[in-house]
Write a protein that holds these residues in place. Structure first.
Motif, mmCIF file in Angstrom:
data_model
loop_
_atom_site.group_PDB
_atom_site.id
_atom_site.type_symbol
_atom_site.label_atom_id
_atom_site.label_comp_id
_atom_site.label_asym_id
_atom_site.label_seq_id
_atom_site.Cartn_x
_atom_site.Cartn_y
_atom_site.Cartn_z
ATOM 1 N N ARG A 65 -104.686 23.012 -52.742
ATOM 2 C CA ARG A 65 -103.895 23.114 -53.675
ATOM 3 C C ARG A 65 -104.367 21.803 -54.687
ATOM 4 O O ARG A 65 -103.858 21.909 -56.032
ATOM 5 C CB ARG A 65 -102.606 21.791 -52.804
ATOM 6 C CG ARG A 65 -101.775 22.252 -51.851
ATOM 7 C CD ARG A 65 -101.495 21.583 -50.939
ATOM 8 N NE ARG A 65 -99.929 21.562 -50.396
ATOM 9 C CZ ARG A 65 -98.605 21.628 -50.930
ATOM 10 N NH1 ARG A 65 -98.402 21.363 -51.581
ATOM 11 N NH2 ARG A 65 -98.276 22.398 -49.440
ATOM 12 N N ASP A 66 -105.311 21.809 -54.781
ATOM 13 C CA ASP A 66 -106.318 21.085 -55.407
ATOM 14 C C ASP A 66 -107.103 21.605 -56.982
ATOM 15 O O ASP A 66 -107.639 20.872 -57.449
ATOM 16 C CB ASP A 66 -106.975 19.736 -55.189
ATOM 17 C CG ASP A 66 -106.467 18.229 -54.816
ATOM 18 O OD1 ASP A 66 -105.126 17.865 -54.916
ATOM 19 O OD2 ASP A 66 -107.073 17.808 -53.234
ATOM 20 N N TYR A 67 -107.436 22.902 -56.537
ATOM 21 C CA TYR A 67 -108.142 24.191 -57.236
ATOM 22 C C TYR A 67 -107.375 23.721 -58.717
ATOM 23 O O TYR A 67 -106.692 24.017 -58.645
ATOM 24 C CB TYR A 67 -107.764 25.110 -56.774
ATOM 25 C CG TYR A 67 -109.480 25.812 -57.862
ATOM 26 C CD1 TYR A 67 -110.224 26.046 -57.184
ATOM 27 C CD2 TYR A 67 -109.036 27.085 -59.022
ATOM 28 C CE1 TYR A 67 -111.532 26.225 -57.875
ATOM 29 C CE2 TYR A 67 -109.957 27.867 -59.049
ATOM 30 C CZ TYR A 67 -111.067 27.905 -58.828
ATOM 31 O OH TYR A 67 -111.996 28.506 -59.377
ATOM 32 N N GLY A 68 -108.339 23.385 -59.329
ATOM 33 C CA GLY A 68 -107.997 22.940 -60.851
ATOM 34 C C GLY A 68 -109.152 22.098 -61.586
ATOM 35 O O GLY A 68 -110.360 22.364 -60.950
ATOM 36 N N ARG A 69 -108.932 22.134 -63.356
ATOM 37 C CA ARG A 69 -110.364 21.498 -63.663
ATOM 38 C C ARG A 69 -110.962 19.944 -63.350
ATOM 39 O O ARG A 69 -110.027 19.724 -62.487
ATOM 40 C CB ARG A 69 -109.462 20.766 -65.026
ATOM 41 C CG ARG A 69 -108.807 21.630 -66.423
ATOM 42 C CD ARG A 69 -108.466 21.454 -67.273
ATOM 43 N NE ARG A 69 -109.153 20.253 -67.948
ATOM 44 C CZ ARG A 69 -109.076 19.787 -68.583
ATOM 45 N NH1 ARG A 69 -107.836 19.725 -69.009
ATOM 46 N NH2 ARG A 69 -109.619 19.025 -69.730
ATOM 47 N N SER A 70 -112.159 20.175 -63.019
ATOM 48 C CA SER A 70 -113.058 19.321 -62.124
ATOM 49 C C SER A 70 -112.930 18.661 -63.485
ATOM 50 O O SER A 70 -112.474 18.297 -64.577
ATOM 51 C CB SER A 70 -114.123 20.071 -62.645
ATOM 52 O OG SER A 70 -115.309 18.531 -62.180
ATOM 53 N N PRO A 117 -110.476 15.016 -68.414
ATOM 54 C CA PRO A 117 -108.600 15.091 -67.699
ATOM 55 C C PRO A 117 -107.703 14.209 -67.205
ATOM 56 O O PRO A 117 -108.998 13.287 -66.458
ATOM 57 C CB PRO A 117 -108.818 16.831 -66.818
ATOM 58 C CG PRO A 117 -110.476 16.086 -66.344
ATOM 59 C CD PRO A 117 -110.687 16.496 -67.313
ATOM 60 N N LEU A 118 -107.331 14.315 -67.376
ATOM 61 C CA LEU A 118 -106.510 12.814 -66.018
ATOM 62 C C LEU A 118 -105.381 13.765 -65.694
ATOM 63 O O LEU A 118 -104.528 14.908 -65.889
ATOM 64 C CB LEU A 118 -105.811 11.967 -67.995
ATOM 65 C CG LEU A 118 -105.975 11.469 -69.071
ATOM 66 C CD1 LEU A 118 -105.094 11.054 -69.830
ATOM 67 C CD2 LEU A 118 -106.843 10.583 -68.599
ATOM 68 N N ASN A 119 -105.261 13.367 -64.646
ATOM 69 C CA ASN A 119 -104.955 13.687 -62.905
ATOM 70 C C ASN A 119 -103.539 13.184 -62.830
ATOM 71 O O ASN A 119 -103.501 11.148 -61.986
ATOM 72 C CB ASN A 119 -105.842 13.401 -62.010
ATOM 73 C CG ASN A 119 -105.015 14.420 -60.508
ATOM 74 O OD1 ASN A 119 -104.102 15.048 -60.885
ATOM 75 N ND2 ASN A 119 -104.810 13.529 -59.322
ATOM 76 N N ALA A 120 -102.414 13.142 -63.370
ATOM 77 C CA ALA A 120 -100.682 12.332 -62.958
ATOM 78 C C ALA A 120 -100.652 12.095 -61.805
ATOM 79 O O ALA A 120 -100.690 13.243 -60.717
ATOM 80 C CB ALA A 120 -99.848 12.978 -63.761
ATOM 81 N N ASN A 146 -97.481 21.140 -68.987
ATOM 82 C CA ASN A 146 -97.843 20.115 -68.036
ATOM 83 C C ASN A 146 -99.260 19.514 -68.710
ATOM 84 O O ASN A 146 -100.271 18.269 -67.819
ATOM 85 C CB ASN A 146 -98.644 20.747 -67.013
ATOM 86 C CG ASN A 146 -99.893 22.176 -67.660
ATOM 87 O OD1 ASN A 146 -99.929 22.221 -68.899
ATOM 88 N ND2 ASN A 146 -100.029 22.859 -66.669
ATOM 89 N N ASN A 147 -99.486 19.452 -69.835
ATOM 90 C CA ASN A 147 -100.398 18.634 -71.342
ATOM 91 C C ASN A 147 -99.599 17.741 -71.998
ATOM 92 O O ASN A 147 -99.849 18.246 -72.970
ATOM 93 C CB ASN A 147 -101.539 19.809 -71.916
ATOM 94 C CG ASN A 147 -102.104 18.756 -72.444
ATOM 95 O OD1 ASN A 147 -102.881 17.555 -71.841
ATOM 96 N ND2 ASN A 147 -102.696 19.470 -73.016
ATOM 97 N N ASN A 188 -95.012 19.589 -57.615
ATOM 98 C CA ASN A 188 -95.963 20.741 -57.558
ATOM 99 C C ASN A 188 -96.733 21.457 -58.870
ATOM 100 O O ASN A 188 -97.163 22.174 -59.673
ATOM 101 C CB ASN A 188 -94.710 22.169 -58.602
ATOM 102 C CG ASN A 188 -93.578 22.040 -59.493
ATOM 103 O OD1 ASN A 188 -93.998 20.817 -60.153
ATOM 104 N ND2 ASN A 188 -92.820 21.407 -59.639
ATOM 105 N N LEU A 189 -96.670 19.940 -59.417
ATOM 106 C CA LEU A 189 -98.570 19.496 -60.397
ATOM 107 C C LEU A 189 -99.348 19.942 -60.381
ATOM 108 O O LEU A 189 -100.027 19.502 -59.276
ATOM 109 C CB LEU A 189 -98.103 18.213 -60.966
ATOM 110 C CG LEU A 189 -98.783 17.683 -62.810
ATOM 111 C CD1 LEU A 189 -98.485 19.493 -63.566
ATOM 112 C CD2 LEU A 189 -98.826 16.515 -62.479
ATOM 113 N N GLY A 190 -99.856 21.383 -61.126
ATOM 114 C CA GLY A 190 -101.057 20.652 -60.933
ATOM 115 C C GLY A 190 -102.136 20.181 -61.024
ATOM 116 O O GLY A 190 -101.831 18.696 -61.212
ATOM 117 N N ARG A 191 -103.690 19.931 -60.688
ATOM 118 C CA ARG A 191 -104.972 18.498 -60.895
ATOM 119 C C ARG A 191 -105.466 18.758 -61.733
ATOM 120 O O ARG A 191 -105.686 19.824 -62.531
ATOM 121 C CB ARG A 191 -105.148 18.768 -59.289
ATOM 122 C CG ARG A 191 -106.611 18.220 -59.245
ATOM 123 C CD ARG A 191 -107.796 18.176 -57.823
ATOM 124 N NE ARG A 191 -109.013 17.095 -58.367
ATOM 125 C CZ ARG A 191 -109.535 18.487 -58.497
ATOM 126 N NH1 ARG A 191 -109.827 19.621 -58.496
ATOM 127 N NH2 ARG A 191 -111.380 17.664 -59.242
#
Length: 275
Positions: A65-70, A117-120, A146-147, A188-191
């Motif tokens: 679920r957390d796979y995304g931008r580091s 990146p920022l993680n809302a 989402n940005n 449902n927002l990505g990381r």
């Protein structure tokens, strides 16, 4: 719980150009274009500081679920530095003019980095899974990016006014792009979907070397940090809601700079004995 079976990858294009010292000038340019993806950013599941204070996975039973931008995904990095020995003394005659105008060098470095990146996050444990440092993310409101860091705020909740310019310290991103999931569920927002503030700074030094003996020199230095007084913003608040399920008025607000110890332009002078 600590896990060692999460996924991470990094790809980059790196380029470098150097000019060797000639006619008193030398400089170097380095550029990196990269992308870093991961399910998490450390063995202890801590999320690094640029994306907030959530130190655990969204769903420990499903790390994907957390796979995304580091948290270290800085897409563009550019550094240019150089030094030039000023040729004033070569055109002068007489000992005194050469002593005053000779031995001067100018050097500088320009550092540019695109936003990390920022993680809302929701700002509280909406999922009810018991995490004391809630990593819960909100839903992405239909019709929004989402940005949401360009344009103006849409206005929502009676708390976030409409028409505020984005990418400013007052409101870096639009909190209205996000909504709360049903209590007891994950959003449902990505990381790490949003781009944070860029880093853009020029440091400059003017130095003069004066020979006292054959082996001893006295160096005068005038150093300018953030020469053009460019604003480098810190991390905005990424907590979108309050525990009473209302929007937080501070969501997206930048509270400090990236270099709070220095602030804007700083100038210092110094003397150094070289032997």
């Amino acid at each position: 719980m600590r896990r060692a079976d999460t996924i991470a990858n990094y790809h980059s294009l790196q380029a470098e150009f150097r000019k060797a010292l000639s006619a008193g000038l030398t400089f170097q340019t380095a550029y990196t274009y990269s992308k870093a993806l991961s399910e998490n950013d450390s063995f202890a599941n801590r999320v690094i500081d640029n994306i907030g204070t959530s130190y655990v996975s969204l769903d420990p039973l499903n790390p994907s679920r957390d796979y995304g931008r580091s948290g270290t995904d800085q897409r563009h990095t550019l550094v240019i530095n150089g030094q030039y020995a000023l040729p004033f003394a070569e055109r002068l005659k007489g000992r005194m003019p050469k002593a005053i105008l000779g031995g001067w060098t100018a050097s500088g470095i320009w550092q540019y980095g695109s936003g990390l990146p920022l993680n809302a996050n929701t700002g509280f444990n909406n999922s009810g899974n018991g995490d004391t440092t809630p990593p819960d993310r909100p839903n992405l409101t239909p019709g929004f990016s989402n940005n949401p860091t360009s344009g103006v705020t849409a206005g929502c909740g009676g708390i976030i006014p409409a028409g505020q310019a984005l990418r400013t310290p007052t409101r870096w991103f639009d909190p209205c792009a996000f909504s709360l999931p049903v209590a007891g569920t994950y959003g449902n927002l990505g990381r790490d979907t949003m781009n944070g503030p860029v880093t853009n700074m020029v440091n400059f030094t003017l130095a003069k070397n004066s020979s006292l003996t054959e082996t001893v020199k006295l160096q005068f230095r005038a150093e300018f940090f953030n020469l053009f007084n460019h604003a480098n913003f810190g991390t905005p608040s990424i907590a979108i809601f309050q525990s009473d399920r209302t929007y937080s008025g501070s969501a997206g607000v930048v509270a400090n700079s990236n270099n709070p110890g220095l602030g804007g332009r700083n100038i210092q002078f110094g003397l150094k004995l070289v032997f």
